[in-house]
Write a protein that holds these residues in place. Structure first.
Motif, mmCIF file in Angstrom:
data_model
loop_
_atom_site.group_PDB
_atom_site.id
_atom_site.type_symbol
_atom_site.label_atom_id
_atom_site.label_comp_id
_atom_site.label_asym_id
_atom_site.label_seq_id
_atom_site.Cartn_x
_atom_site.Cartn_y
_atom_site.Cartn_z
ATOM 1 N N CYS A 22 45.188 39.811 44.120
ATOM 2 C CA CYS A 22 43.581 40.334 43.239
ATOM 3 C C CYS A 22 43.314 39.217 42.679
ATOM 4 O O CYS A 22 44.729 38.639 41.881
ATOM 5 C CB CYS A 22 43.806 41.622 42.353
ATOM 6 N N ALA A 50 41.355 39.508 39.950
ATOM 7 C CA ALA A 50 41.036 39.767 38.227
ATOM 8 C C ALA A 50 41.761 39.054 37.446
ATOM 9 O O ALA A 50 42.465 38.387 37.176
ATOM 10 C CB ALA A 50 41.066 40.837 37.820
ATOM 11 N N CYS A 96 44.931 44.573 36.837
ATOM 12 C CA CYS A 96 43.723 44.966 36.302
ATOM 13 C C CYS A 96 43.451 45.908 36.302
ATOM 14 O O CYS A 96 44.672 47.211 36.959
ATOM 15 C CB CYS A 96 42.695 44.084 37.056
ATOM 16 N N CYS A 146 45.582 39.374 36.872
ATOM 17 C CA CYS A 146 46.504 40.375 38.044
ATOM 18 C C CYS A 146 46.922 40.505 39.437
ATOM 19 O O CYS A 146 47.122 39.069 40.497
ATOM 20 C CB CYS A 146 45.377 41.525 38.122
ATOM 21 N N HIS A 153 43.456 48.657 39.939
ATOM 22 C CA HIS A 153 44.639 48.245 40.306
ATOM 23 C C HIS A 153 45.889 49.277 39.567
ATOM 24 O O HIS A 153 46.366 49.222 40.200
ATOM 25 C CB HIS A 153 45.151 46.361 40.752
ATOM 26 N N PHE A 201 48.202 42.301 41.894
ATOM 27 C CA PHE A 201 48.504 43.121 42.969
ATOM 28 C C PHE A 201 48.280 42.719 44.209
ATOM 29 O O PHE A 201 47.048 41.392 44.205
ATOM 30 C CB PHE A 201 47.086 44.110 42.646
HETATM 31 ZN ZN LIG Z 1 43.634 43.877 40.594
#
Ligand SMILES: [Zn+2]
Length: 211
Positions: free
Chosen positions: A93, A95, A122, A83, A125, A85
Protein backbone atom coordinates in the motif's frame (compact mmCIF):
# COMPACT_ATOMS: atom_id res chain seq x y z
CA UNK A 1 46.23 25.56 3.99
CA UNK A 2 45.70 23.69 0.76
CA UNK A 3 44.21 20.33 0.17
CA UNK A 4 43.72 18.19 -2.84
CA UNK A 5 40.17 16.94 -3.17
CA UNK A 6 38.48 14.31 -5.33
CA UNK A 7 35.23 14.54 -7.22
CA UNK A 8 33.19 12.98 -4.45
CA UNK A 9 34.51 15.53 -1.99
CA UNK A 10 33.65 18.41 -4.29
CA UNK A 11 30.16 17.00 -4.84
CA UNK A 12 29.60 16.80 -1.12
CA UNK A 13 30.91 20.31 -0.61
CA UNK A 14 28.58 21.60 -3.32
CA UNK A 15 25.65 19.78 -1.75
CA UNK A 16 26.47 21.20 1.67
CA UNK A 17 26.91 24.64 0.18
CA UNK A 18 23.47 24.42 -1.43
CA UNK A 19 21.89 23.29 1.82
CA UNK A 20 23.61 26.07 3.73
CA UNK A 21 22.85 28.80 1.21
CA UNK A 22 21.02 30.82 3.85
CA UNK A 23 23.58 30.37 6.58
CA UNK A 24 26.62 30.85 4.33
CA UNK A 25 25.37 32.99 1.44
CA UNK A 26 28.78 33.40 -0.20
CA UNK A 27 29.31 29.62 -0.11
CA UNK A 28 32.84 30.04 1.29
CA UNK A 29 34.31 26.50 1.39
CA UNK A 30 36.40 27.24 4.50
CA UNK A 31 33.31 28.37 6.46
CA UNK A 32 31.34 25.34 5.32
CA UNK A 33 34.16 22.98 6.23
CA UNK A 34 34.49 24.58 9.63
CA UNK A 35 30.78 24.07 10.29
CA UNK A 36 31.15 20.47 9.20
CA UNK A 37 34.10 19.95 11.52
CA UNK A 38 32.17 21.51 14.42
CA UNK A 39 29.41 18.98 13.86
CA UNK A 40 31.82 16.09 13.55
CA UNK A 41 33.68 17.06 16.71
CA UNK A 42 30.45 17.53 18.64
CA UNK A 43 29.10 14.19 17.50
CA UNK A 44 32.26 12.24 18.23
CA UNK A 45 32.69 13.89 21.62
CA UNK A 46 29.16 12.92 22.54
CA UNK A 47 29.64 9.42 21.24
CA UNK A 48 32.78 8.89 23.30
CA UNK A 49 31.42 10.32 26.49
CA UNK A 50 28.36 8.14 26.19
CA UNK A 51 30.12 5.18 24.59
CA UNK A 52 28.60 1.82 25.30
CA UNK A 53 25.83 3.31 27.37
CA UNK A 54 22.57 2.82 25.56
CA UNK A 55 20.19 5.63 26.30
CA UNK A 56 17.95 4.85 29.19
CA UNK A 57 14.58 3.84 27.90
CA UNK A 58 11.52 4.86 29.68
CA UNK A 59 10.05 1.53 30.62
CA UNK A 60 6.55 0.93 29.48
CA UNK A 61 4.45 -0.78 32.05
CA UNK A 62 3.89 -4.35 30.99
CA UNK A 63 0.47 -4.60 29.47
CA UNK A 64 0.39 -0.94 28.53
CA UNK A 65 -1.12 -0.13 25.18
CA UNK A 66 0.79 3.14 24.98
CA UNK A 67 3.47 3.05 22.29
CA UNK A 68 6.55 4.83 23.65
CA UNK A 69 8.05 7.62 21.51
CA UNK A 70 11.23 5.58 20.95
CA UNK A 71 9.22 2.65 19.60
CA UNK A 72 7.13 4.97 17.43
CA UNK A 73 10.23 6.59 15.97
CA UNK A 74 11.94 3.26 15.27
CA UNK A 75 8.81 1.82 13.64
CA UNK A 76 8.29 4.90 11.48
CA UNK A 77 11.90 4.83 10.40
CA UNK A 78 11.89 1.10 9.65
CA UNK A 79 8.61 1.26 7.71
CA UNK A 80 9.67 4.39 5.82
CA UNK A 81 6.61 6.38 6.93
CA UNK A 82 4.39 4.23 4.70
CA UNK A 83 1.57 1.79 5.28
CA UNK A 84 3.01 -1.74 5.53
CA UNK A 85 -0.01 -3.60 4.18
CA UNK A 86 0.81 -5.84 1.19
CA UNK A 87 -1.85 -7.49 -0.95
CA UNK A 88 -1.83 -11.11 -2.06
CA UNK A 89 0.49 -10.25 -4.96
CA UNK A 90 2.90 -8.56 -2.60
CA UNK A 91 2.13 -5.02 -3.73
CA UNK A 92 2.55 -2.68 -0.82
CA UNK A 93 0.00 0.00 0.00
CA UNK A 94 1.38 3.40 -0.94
CA UNK A 95 -0.44 5.41 1.73
CA UNK A 96 1.79 7.86 3.56
CA UNK A 97 -0.85 9.89 5.33
CA UNK A 98 -3.00 9.25 8.39
CA UNK A 99 -0.84 6.35 9.45
CA UNK A 100 -1.26 4.71 12.81
CA UNK A 101 1.07 2.44 14.70
CA UNK A 102 -0.55 -0.92 15.18
CA UNK A 103 0.29 -4.14 16.94
CA UNK A 104 1.06 -7.01 14.55
CA UNK A 105 0.16 -9.59 17.16
CA UNK A 106 -2.97 -7.83 18.47
CA UNK A 107 -2.60 -6.05 21.77
CA UNK A 108 -5.97 -7.42 22.83
CA UNK A 109 -4.49 -10.90 22.50
CA UNK A 110 -1.37 -10.17 24.47
CA UNK A 111 0.85 -8.85 21.68
CA UNK A 112 3.66 -6.78 23.22
CA UNK A 113 4.30 -3.11 22.46
CA UNK A 114 7.73 -3.58 20.90
CA UNK A 115 9.31 -2.38 17.67
CA UNK A 116 9.16 -5.91 16.30
CA UNK A 117 5.48 -6.25 17.07
CA UNK A 118 4.40 -2.86 15.76
CA UNK A 119 3.90 -1.58 12.23
CA UNK A 120 2.49 1.36 10.34
CA UNK A 121 -0.95 1.03 8.79
CA UNK A 122 -3.20 3.51 7.03
CA UNK A 123 -6.74 3.84 8.36
CA UNK A 124 -8.48 1.61 5.82
CA UNK A 125 -5.92 -1.14 6.29
CA UNK A 126 -6.06 -0.79 10.03
CA UNK A 127 -9.81 -1.24 9.79
CA UNK A 128 -9.36 -4.17 7.43
CA UNK A 129 -7.06 -5.88 9.90
CA UNK A 130 -9.39 -5.16 12.78
CA UNK A 131 -12.18 -6.81 10.86
CA UNK A 132 -10.03 -9.91 10.55
CA UNK A 133 -9.09 -9.84 14.22
CA UNK A 134 -12.62 -9.20 15.41
CA UNK A 135 -13.85 -11.79 12.97
CA UNK A 136 -11.63 -14.35 14.70
CA UNK A 137 -12.74 -13.14 18.08
CA UNK A 138 -16.34 -13.45 17.00
CA UNK A 139 -15.75 -17.08 16.05
CA UNK A 140 -14.06 -17.70 19.40
CA UNK A 141 -17.02 -16.13 21.19
CA UNK A 142 -19.39 -18.34 19.25
CA UNK A 143 -17.42 -21.43 20.23
CA UNK A 144 -17.44 -20.55 23.92
CA UNK A 145 -21.09 -19.65 23.66
CA UNK A 146 -21.87 -23.04 22.17
CA UNK A 147 -19.87 -24.75 24.91
CA UNK A 148 -21.73 -22.80 27.58
CA UNK A 149 -25.02 -23.72 25.95
CA UNK A 150 -24.15 -27.37 26.02
CA UNK A 151 -23.36 -27.15 29.71
CA UNK A 152 -26.54 -25.33 30.67
CA UNK A 153 -29.54 -25.50 28.41
CA UNK A 154 -30.66 -21.96 29.28
CA UNK A 155 -29.82 -19.59 26.43
CA UNK A 156 -27.28 -16.89 27.24
CA UNK A 157 -28.74 -13.52 28.17
CA UNK A 158 -28.68 -11.18 25.19
CA UNK A 159 -26.20 -8.31 25.52
CA UNK A 160 -27.99 -5.02 26.01
CA UNK A 161 -27.71 -2.69 23.01
CA UNK A 162 -26.03 -0.04 25.03
CA UNK A 163 -23.26 -2.42 25.98
CA UNK A 164 -22.62 -3.33 22.33
CA UNK A 165 -22.52 0.32 21.30
CA UNK A 166 -20.00 1.09 24.01
CA UNK A 167 -17.84 -1.88 23.04
CA UNK A 168 -17.90 -0.93 19.37
CA UNK A 169 -17.14 2.67 20.26
CA UNK A 170 -14.18 1.60 22.37
CA UNK A 171 -12.87 -0.67 19.63
CA UNK A 172 -13.12 2.08 17.00
CA UNK A 173 -11.29 4.54 19.24
CA UNK A 174 -8.54 1.99 19.85
CA UNK A 175 -8.25 1.59 16.07
CA UNK A 176 -7.42 5.26 15.86
CA UNK A 177 -10.72 6.85 14.93
CA UNK A 178 -11.72 10.02 16.70
CA UNK A 179 -14.22 9.41 19.46
CA UNK A 180 -16.68 11.92 17.96
CA UNK A 181 -16.50 10.25 14.54
CA UNK A 182 -16.85 6.81 16.08
CA UNK A 183 -19.88 7.90 18.13
CA UNK A 184 -21.50 9.35 15.02
CA UNK A 185 -20.93 6.09 13.15
CA UNK A 186 -22.46 4.10 15.99
CA UNK A 187 -25.49 6.42 15.99
CA UNK A 188 -25.85 6.04 12.23
CA UNK A 189 -25.63 2.27 12.50
CA UNK A 190 -28.36 2.33 15.16
CA UNK A 191 -30.55 4.54 13.01
CA UNK A 192 -30.10 2.06 10.16
CA UNK A 193 -31.30 -0.61 12.58
CA UNK A 194 -28.17 -2.70 12.30
CA UNK A 195 -28.49 -5.87 14.36
CA UNK A 196 -27.36 -4.82 17.85
CA UNK A 197 -24.60 -7.41 18.03
CA UNK A 198 -20.88 -6.79 18.21
CA UNK A 199 -19.86 -7.99 14.78
CA UNK A 200 -22.63 -6.53 12.62
CA UNK A 201 -22.28 -3.22 14.47
CA UNK A 202 -18.54 -3.19 13.99
CA UNK A 203 -18.84 -4.02 10.30
CA UNK A 204 -21.45 -1.34 9.78
CA UNK A 205 -19.53 1.37 11.63
CA UNK A 206 -16.31 0.52 9.80
CA UNK A 207 -18.15 0.74 6.50
CA UNK A 208 -19.42 4.17 7.53
CA UNK A 209 -16.00 5.36 8.69
CA UNK A 210 -13.99 3.94 5.79
CA UNK A 211 -16.02 4.44 2.66
ZN1 LIG B 1 -2.65 1.00 3.58
Amino acid sequence: MELTAGVAFRDKLEQASALLSHKVPNGDPATILELALDLLIERETKRRSGAGKPRKRRETKPGSRHVPVEVQRAVRERDGDQCTFSDAEGRRCSAKRFLTIEHVDPFAKGGPTTVDNCCLLCRPHNAHRARQVFGDEHIQNKISEARANRRQSAPPAPTPNHDVSEKVLGALVRMGFKRADARRAVEQARVREVEPLLEPMLRATLAILTP
